[in-house]
Each structure stands twice: as structure tokens, then as C-alpha cells.
Design a protein around this motif. Structure first.
Motif, PDB file in Angstrom:
ATOM      1  N   ILE A   5       0.833  -1.194   0.000  1.00 28.72           N
ATOM      2  CA  ILE A   5       0.000   0.000   0.000  1.00 28.72           C
ATOM      3  C   ILE A   5       0.873   1.252   0.000  1.00 28.72           C
ATOM      4  CG2 ILE A   5      -1.648   1.295   1.413  1.00 28.72           C
ATOM      5  CD1 ILE A   5      -2.761  -1.544   2.137  1.00 28.72           C
ATOM      6  N   ASN A   6       1.924   1.186   0.768  1.00 29.83           N
ATOM      7  CA  ASN A   6       2.900   2.278   0.709  1.00 29.83           C
ATOM      8  C   ASN A   6       4.258   1.640   0.438  1.00 29.83           C
ATOM      9  OD1 ASN A   6       4.476   4.488   0.919  1.00 29.83           O
ATOM     10  ND2 ASN A   6       4.059   4.881   3.096  1.00 29.83           N
ATOM     11  N   ALA A   7       4.724   1.750  -0.798  1.00 31.30           N
ATOM     12  CA  ALA A   7       5.916   1.014  -1.196  1.00 31.30           C
ATOM     13  C   ALA A   7       7.196   1.630  -0.665  1.00 31.30           C
ATOM     14  CB  ALA A   7       5.978   0.927  -2.718  1.00 31.30           C
ATOM     15  N   ALA A   8       7.183   2.936  -0.414  1.00 27.01           N
ATOM     16  CA  ALA A   8       8.421   3.589   0.014  1.00 27.01           C
ATOM     17  C   ALA A   8       8.183   4.489   1.225  1.00 27.01           C
ATOM     18  CB  ALA A   8       9.006   4.400  -1.148  1.00 27.01           C
ATOM     19  N   PRO A   9       8.024   3.889   2.373  1.00 24.33           N
ATOM     20  CA  PRO A   9       7.778   4.714   3.562  1.00 24.33           C
ATOM     21  C   PRO A   9       9.066   5.350   4.063  1.00 24.33           C
ATOM     22  CG  PRO A   9       7.914   2.420   4.191  1.00 24.33           C
ATOM     23  CD  PRO A   9       8.110   2.462   2.695  1.00 24.33           C
ATOM     24  N   LYS A  10       8.917   6.432   4.789  1.00 28.87           N
ATOM     25  CA  LYS A  10      10.055   7.080   5.421  1.00 28.87           C
ATOM     26  C   LYS A  10      10.476   6.247   6.634  1.00 28.87           C
ATOM     27  CE  LYS A  10      10.336  10.994   7.922  1.00 28.87           C
ATOM     28  NZ  LYS A  10       9.649  12.196   8.385  1.00 28.87           N
ATOM     29  N   VAL A  11      11.759   6.007   6.769  1.00 31.64           N
ATOM     30  CA  VAL A  11      12.205   5.126   7.840  1.00 31.64           C
ATOM     31  C   VAL A  11      13.189   5.852   8.758  1.00 31.64           C
ATOM     32  CG1 VAL A  11      13.360   2.953   8.391  1.00 31.64           C
ATOM     33  CG2 VAL A  11      11.943   3.126   6.342  1.00 31.64           C
ATOM     34  N   LEU A  12      12.981   5.705  10.058  1.00 37.08           N
ATOM     35  CA  LEU A  12      13.906   6.305  11.016  1.00 37.08           C
ATOM     36  C   LEU A  12      14.942   5.275  11.430  1.00 37.08           C
ATOM     37  CD1 LEU A  12      11.451   8.168  13.421  1.00 37.08           C
ATOM     38  CD2 LEU A  12      12.689   9.100  11.448  1.00 37.08           C
ATOM     39  N   ASN A  13      16.120   5.759  11.744  1.00 37.55           N
ATOM     40  CA  ASN A  13      17.176   4.899  12.242  1.00 37.55           C
ATOM     41  C   ASN A  13      16.843   4.490  13.677  1.00 37.55           C
ATOM     42  OD1 ASN A  13      19.592   3.918  13.310  1.00 37.55           O
ATOM     43  ND2 ASN A  13      20.744   5.078  11.763  1.00 37.55           N
ATOM     44  N   VAL A  14      17.019   3.206  13.966  1.00 37.69           N
ATOM     45  CA  VAL A  14      16.662   2.690  15.292  1.00 37.69           C
ATOM     46  C   VAL A  14      17.368   3.466  16.404  1.00 37.69           C
ATOM     47  CG1 VAL A  14      16.570   0.625  16.724  1.00 37.69           C
ATOM     48  CG2 VAL A  14      16.415   0.431  14.247  1.00 37.69           C
ATOM     49  N   ASP A  15      18.625   3.850  16.153  1.00 35.28           N
ATOM     50  CA  ASP A  15      19.397   4.530  17.199  1.00 35.28           C
ATOM     51  C   ASP A  15      18.827   5.896  17.556  1.00 35.28           C
ATOM     52  OD1 ASP A  15      21.019   2.392  17.194  1.00 35.28           O
ATOM     53  OD2 ASP A  15      22.493   3.266  15.804  1.00 35.28           O
ATOM     54  N   PRO A  88       2.373  -4.201   9.801  1.00 37.46           N
ATOM     55  CA  PRO A  88       1.825  -5.383   9.125  1.00 37.46           C
ATOM     56  C   PRO A  88       2.305  -5.526   7.683  1.00 37.46           C
ATOM     57  CG  PRO A  88       0.100  -3.741   9.534  1.00 37.46           C
ATOM     58  CD  PRO A  88       1.327  -3.262  10.229  1.00 37.46           C
ATOM     59  N   GLU A  89       2.888  -4.462   7.144  1.00 35.49           N
ATOM     60  CA  GLU A  89       3.243  -4.497   5.729  1.00 35.49           C
ATOM     61  C   GLU A  89       4.750  -4.509   5.490  1.00 35.49           C
ATOM     62  OE1 GLU A  89       1.039  -2.462   2.158  1.00 35.49           O
ATOM     63  OE2 GLU A  89       2.247  -0.985   3.223  1.00 35.49           O
ATOM     64  N   HIS A  90       5.481  -3.786   6.319  1.00 37.79           N
ATOM     65  CA  HIS A  90       6.926  -3.675   6.120  1.00 37.79           C
ATOM     66  C   HIS A  90       7.672  -4.418   7.217  1.00 37.79           C
ATOM     67  CE1 HIS A  90       6.279  -0.610   3.088  1.00 37.79           C
ATOM     68  NE2 HIS A  90       5.411  -0.058   3.900  1.00 37.79           N
ATOM     69  N   PRO A  91       8.879  -4.865   6.947  1.00 34.86           N
ATOM     70  CA  PRO A  91       9.669  -5.542   7.990  1.00 34.86           C
ATOM     71  C   PRO A  91      10.304  -4.518   8.924  1.00 34.86           C
ATOM     72  CG  PRO A  91      10.898  -5.498   5.950  1.00 34.86           C
ATOM     73  CD  PRO A  91       9.588  -4.834   5.661  1.00 34.86           C
ATOM     74  N   SER A 131      -5.163   1.669   4.562  1.00 29.30           N
ATOM     75  CA  SER A 131      -6.264   0.804   4.975  1.00 29.30           C
ATOM     76  C   SER A 131      -5.865  -0.070   6.160  1.00 29.30           C
ATOM     77  CB  SER A 131      -6.690  -0.072   3.795  1.00 29.30           C
ATOM     78  OG  SER A 131      -5.571  -0.811   3.344  1.00 29.30           O
ATOM     79  N   LEU A 132      -4.590  -0.024   6.502  1.00 27.88           N
ATOM     80  CA  LEU A 132      -4.140  -0.852   7.616  1.00 27.88           C
ATOM     81  C   LEU A 132      -4.155  -0.095   8.943  1.00 27.88           C
ATOM     82  CD1 LEU A 132      -1.150  -2.554   5.795  1.00 27.88           C
ATOM     83  CD2 LEU A 132      -3.347  -3.578   6.329  1.00 27.88           C
ATOM     84  N   ALA A 133      -4.627   1.147   8.911  1.00 25.27           N
ATOM     85  CA  ALA A 133      -4.600   1.962  10.128  1.00 25.27           C
ATOM     86  C   ALA A 133      -5.377   1.287  11.264  1.00 25.27           C
ATOM     87  CB  ALA A 133      -5.166   3.349   9.846  1.00 25.27           C
ATOM     88  N   THR A 134      -6.522   0.698  10.948  1.00 27.95           N
ATOM     89  CA  THR A 134      -7.300   0.072  12.025  1.00 27.95           C
ATOM     90  C   THR A 134      -6.583  -1.165  12.564  1.00 27.95           C
ATOM     91  OG1 THR A 134      -8.595  -1.000  10.308  1.00 27.95           O
ATOM     92  CG2 THR A 134      -9.609   0.862  11.411  1.00 27.95           C
ATOM     93  N   LEU A 135      -5.930  -1.884  11.676  1.00 27.87           N
ATOM     94  CA  LEU A 135      -5.194  -3.073  12.126  1.00 27.87           C
ATOM     95  C   LEU A 135      -4.029  -2.667  13.037  1.00 27.87           C
ATOM     96  CD1 LEU A 135      -4.808  -6.113  11.979  1.00 27.87           C
ATOM     97  CD2 LEU A 135      -3.422  -5.786   9.917  1.00 27.87           C
ATOM     98  N   ILE A 136      -3.323  -1.624  12.640  1.00 30.81           N
ATOM     99  CA  ILE A 136      -2.212  -1.128  13.464  1.00 30.81           C
ATOM    100  C   ILE A 136      -2.742  -0.677  14.829  1.00 30.81           C
ATOM    101  CG2 ILE A 136      -0.520   0.750  13.680  1.00 30.81           C
ATOM    102  CD1 ILE A 136      -0.177   0.540  10.594  1.00 30.81           C
ATOM    103  N   GLY A 137      -3.836   0.065  14.800  1.00 35.94           N
ATOM    104  CA  GLY A 137      -4.433   0.532  16.047  1.00 35.94           C
ATOM    105  C   GLY A 137      -4.848  -0.622  16.935  1.00 35.94           C
TER     106      GLY A 137
END
Lengths: 200, 347
Positions: A5-15, A88-91, A131-137
């Protein structure tokens, strides 16, 4: 899941993510946290395991799931509980994707274990029609219901103007009967336990 | 005024969602997320039977005793989308072996949220997340249930249904923020007409209850996720005299088939969060419970003014309270702690 659904999300560094886990110095630096901390130290009840006279240290965060000994938490502990949930969509985790953010966790808690407390969490979906917002919530709610004592009322909302159907999603996420029924749905539970499998 | 705890019924291992008190016998039924229904003797407080034979695979959300019949029987609604009917045809109520499953009713597509019997025991109404209300006609022995009408007026989940105590008028509460009223058609008893829509709540309506005064419909209370309880008053009932256009199908003569209702007042606001259940007692008092764990009792001073006479926090500890019922001057509450508590109003 072939079509993301979102192929290229913005990702933060874990640190870069805030956490209580093994980062005591971070907590000391923060301006408002010491106040919160002293409050919750004050209110940590004596449990059978804590020997008389010993002050339970906050750092030995006993926030693993199924542990119901603690009675008070702060926003950072709640962040730690939910930021490690997998998308639910990205690792990636909800913290890495900035779906959950420390500043969007609001806590209304007297600290008294006999009083009802309120946690309000605003989530930021990665895209406005997610559409996954409810699942995440739902995943966040299940995680917190399992980890927090029953005195916490959990309110989950999508952050203002971050979702097309904000009101619908909010209503669904906070409807007690719908949430209970969802938790009896085996398929949904399977997806949620996958999301929660990355939690510490 | 205060509430004093008379008794706590224990045993459920999950949230208790609803209770029902038999209209003539001292019987209390309670249902839970543990998928069982417990039946108690309200006088001795003893557990009579646990109705649990795997007939339901999910949470039991609602329960109601049938008000009529030669023997006690009840309907249970479940999140598994079915309704079960149980009864005791023997004279000895206390013998648990006498309680048997009499029927399983299927039809709804999703979770059942509410069940309710009409005052004469002829009709059973059930409502569901599938947005519909089904009206079932029951025979005296609870062997056959025929669906006589399906109401599909709500645009979202129907959370609760309740009948008037004397008239065949049904009130339904919904996730679509409305309460709707339905009345049996005068000319076609299998037709149920939507006679009024009560709009104004700004959140899911969780429950409603009719005023217990008089033979006719007078007023209705409704409780909502918006934290308010509203009192609605009927100004003019749908024309029940035959009129010139009486031969027209009911869909055309909409004007004569509408009740006129108005919002009379909003009860003093004290609850924090959703109000899951409201009950209007025969004593004229209204009682409510919700997410905040408070039991609140309201007394009417005059037609638009109500006073809070009891507001008791932590009635089930820190847990939410899902249901409240009057039993004379006593109250019965059911909570997320799985407990059912019997309270007395201490004057």
C-alpha cells in the motif's frame, strides 16, 4: 502481500528512537521526564517480590508482557511497549516508521493504583489512505491491554489530518464491542500476534 | 443517599456483559466473555446452573428471560452470531439437570449485540453488527422461531434493542448515533414500521430504556458514547385510528405513521467516557453505568430537571461496568471484572 500500500515509507534509524531500554542517560537529559519518573517511583507499589525497604528501581523495567506487578507507567514506557510492534506491511517497527511517536502519547494518571488512568495515543499512518490503520491501532490496543494493569483506559486515535477517514477509524478503534469481537477472530489474532512477535 | 452492597455474584472468568432478572421468579441470569451463562437464585444467592455445553463458540453478549410461559426460559445472544434458547420445563428450578437447550436460532451474519422479548412473550428481537434487527415469533414451548420481519433501517451496528413493557414498540440503539423506534403495523401484524428516529447523540448509542409509568409509551432514556443520557418524550403517537388512506401500503402513508418525539432534556453530565447502560426504574429513578466505573442514580425534580442523588465511583474497582438493571429499589451491575453486584439504595 504483493502490492504494497505504501511502497516507500520514510524510515527512522533505530538509534534515533527514544527508549528506556538500557539508555538511562537519555532519560536524565530530558527536561520533563525526571518529574514523571519521581512520580512513578513514588507510586510503584510494594509487591510480594520486592523486599521491604527496597525501592523498586525503574531501570529494571519489568515491562515484559504478562507482568502485572507494576502499577504505574510513563509515556516513555508506553512508547517502548508499542514502538517495537512490527508494521503489518513492512519488515520495520512502528517506531522506525514513525507511526507511533513519543510526543503523541499522552498520559493522565494520578499514579494511585486504585484510580482509573487514561492513555491517549495518536498514531500517524504512513499514508493518508492507509487501509491498515485500524489493524495497526488494534495491534497497539491488544499489546497495551495485555501489558498494562486494568485501571488504564486506552484511547487510540489517528493523528489529526493524517487519515482520510479519521472519524471512522477512531470510532472503530475505541468501540469496546468491536474490539472484543475482533479479539475472538482467529485470523485477525494471527496477524496481530505476528505484529507483536517483534516486541521485547 | 448511598448504595450499599448486598451481594457479589462471582464465578465468571471473563468480562460480564449483561444480566437479566426474571419478571416473576427470583432468577438472575448473567452472561460473559467466558462463553457461559450463570443462573442464580436471587433470594438465596445460590448458583443454580451454568449453561455451558459448547453451544456458543464466542462471547455471550446479551441475555433476557422470557416474561411469559408455563416454565422459565431465556434467550442468549452471542458474538458467534447465533441465539440460544434455554428453559426448565420441570417444577424443580434448583435442579441443574432440568435446564436444557431448547433451540438455536441462526440468521444474523455477525455478532449479536442484543436480544429482547416483547411484553407478551410472542416476539423476540435480536440485533447485530450486521446492521439488522430480526423479529422472531416464538411458540409457547420455544420449539419454533419464525423470523417475521427484518429491520434494516440502521446504517451501522445495532448495539441494543428493548421493548416497551406494555406495547409492541421496540427501541433500537446504534453505532450510527441514533435511536429508532418500531411499531407493529395495525393492518399487517407481520409488518414493523419505523415510527421515529431520535437523533442528537454525538457518538454510538449503547442502550435505551422506556419509562415504566403507564400503559402507553411516554418517554425513553438513551445512553451514549458521547457521555450523555438523553430523555426523549413522545408528543404525538402515530395515528392508530383507521384513516382514509389506510389501504395504502405503509411506505406511502409515512406521515400518519410517524410518532412525534422531542428531546426533553439531557441528564446532568457526570460520567467520563462511554455510558454503556441506562435503566429506568419503576420507582421513577434512572440509573447508569459506563467505562468510568461509576454508578449514577438520577431523580426527577420536574419535567426538565433531574438531580444526581447517587454517584459512586469504583463500583467494580478500576474496571468498566457494562450493564445495570433495576430490581425494585435494588440495582444489579455487571463489570469487566466478571463480577455481578447487587446493590440497595440506602435512603
Amino acid at each position: 502481500m504483493t502490492d504494497l500500500i505504501n511502497a516507500a515509507p520514510k524510515v527512522l534509524n533505530v538509534d534515533q528512537l527514544p527508549t528506556r531500554e538500557g539508555k538511562e542517560d537519555r532519560i536524565e537529559q530530558s527536561g520533563y521526564l525526571p518529574g514523571l519518573l519521581s512520580l512513578s517511583v513514588f507510586n510503584v507499589p510494594f509487591t510480594e517480590k520486592s523486599s521491604p525497604g527496597s525501592t523498586p528501581a525503574l531501570s529494571d523495567s519489568s515491562l515484559q508482557s504478562d507482568d502485572e506487578e507494576f502499577e504505574s507507567v510513563d509515556a516513555l514506557e508506553i512508547y517502548d511497549l508499542i514502538s517495537s510492534i512490527s508494521d503489518p506491511e513492512h519488515p520495520l517497527t512502528l517506531g522506525q516508521l514513525a507511526v507511533v511517536n513519543l510526543e503523541d502519547i499522552q498520559l493522565d494518571d494520578s499514579g494511585n493504583p486504585n484510580e482509573i488512568a487514561e492513555v491517549i495515543i495518536k498514531i500517524t499512518p504512513t499514508i493518508t489512505h492507509c487501509s491498515l490503520a485500524t489493524l495497526i491501532g488494534l495491534g497497539i490496543r491488544v499489546r497495551l491491554e495485555r501489558c498494562l494493569p486494568p485501571r488504564y483506559r486506552i484511547i487510540i486515535k489517528v493523528k489529526e489530518k493524517t487519515h482520510q477517514s479519521e472519524n471512522q477509524v477512531n470510532k472503530q478503534l475505541n468501540d469496546k464491542e468491536r474490539v472484543s469481537a475482533a479479539c475472538e477472530n482467529d485470523q485477525l489474532l494471527k496477524v496481530i500476534s505476528q505484529m507483536l512477535s517483534s516486541c521485547k | 443517599m448511598s448504595l450499599s452492597l448486598v451481594h457479589t455474584f462471582t464465578g465468571h472468568t471473563d468480562k460480564c456483559w449483561a444480566t437479566s432478572i426474571h419478571s416473576k421468579l427470583p432468577l438472575l441470569a448473567t452472561v460473559s466473555g467466558d462463553r457461559t451463562c450463570r443462573v442464580y437464585n436471587l433470594e438465596t444467592k445460590r448458583l443454580i446452573v451454568v449453561l455451558d455445553d459448547d453451544s456458543h463458540s464466542k462471547t455471550l453478549s446479551s441475555v433476557e428471560w422470557k416474561p411469559t410461559g408455563e416454565f422459565p426460559s431465556l434467550a442468549i445472544g452471542s458474538f458467534d452470531s447465533t441465539i440460544s434458547i434455554w428453559g426448565n420445563e420441570e417444577a424443580v428450578l434448583e435442579d441443574e439437570d432440568n435446564w436444557t437447550l431448547m433451540a438455536i436460532i441462526e440468521g444474523h451474519e455477525n455478532e449479536i449485540k442484543g436480544v429482547s422479548w416483547s411484553h407478551d412473550g410472542v416476539y423476540l428481537a435480536s440485533c447485530s453488527r450486521d446492521k439488522s434487527i430480526w423479529i422472531w415469533e416464538a411458540d409457547d414451548n420455544n420449539e419454533e422461531f419464525e423470523c417475521v420481519f427484518v429491520v434494516q433501517e440502521h446504517s451501522q451496528d445495532v448495539k441494543h434493542v428493548t421493548w416497551h413493557q406494555h406495547e409492541n414498540v421496540l427501541a433500537s440503539s446504534s453505532y450510527d448515533d441514533t435511536v429508532k423506534l418500531f411499531k407493529q403495523d395495525d393492518y399487517d401484524e407481520d409488518d414493523w414500521v419505523n415510527v421515529a428516529d431520535l437523533t442528537g447523540h454525538e457518538g454510538t448509542v449503547w442502550s435505551s430504556d422506556f419509562e415504566k409509568k403507564g400503559e402507553r409509551v411516554t418517554r425513553l432514556s438513551s445512553s451514549s458514547d458521547d457521555g450523555t443520557i438523553r430523555i426523549w418524550k413522545i408528543l404525538h403517537a402515530a395515528d392508530d385510528q383507521p384513516s382514509i388512506d389506510s389501504k395504502l401500503p405503509s411506505t406511502i402513508k409515512t406521515d400518519t405513521n410517524q410518532d412525534m418525539w422531542e428531546l426533553e432534556t439531557i441528564l446532568p453530565i457526570i460520567h467520563h467516557g462511554p455510558i454503556y447502560s441506562v435503566a429506568w426504574g419503576e420507582n421513577g429513578y434512572i440509573a447508569s453505568v459506563g467505562s468510568d466505573g461509576r454508578i449514577v442514580v438520577y431523580k426527577e425534580l420536574n419535567s426538565k430537571e433531574w438531580q444526581i442523588i447517587i454517584s459512586q465511583p469504583h463500583s467494580h474497582g478500576v474496571y468498566e461496568i457494562n450493564n445495570i438493571k433495576w430490581h425494585g429499589d435494588r440495582l444489579i451491575t455487571a463489570g469487566d471484572d466478571g463480577l455481578v453486584k447487587l446493590w440497595e439504595l440506602a435512603l
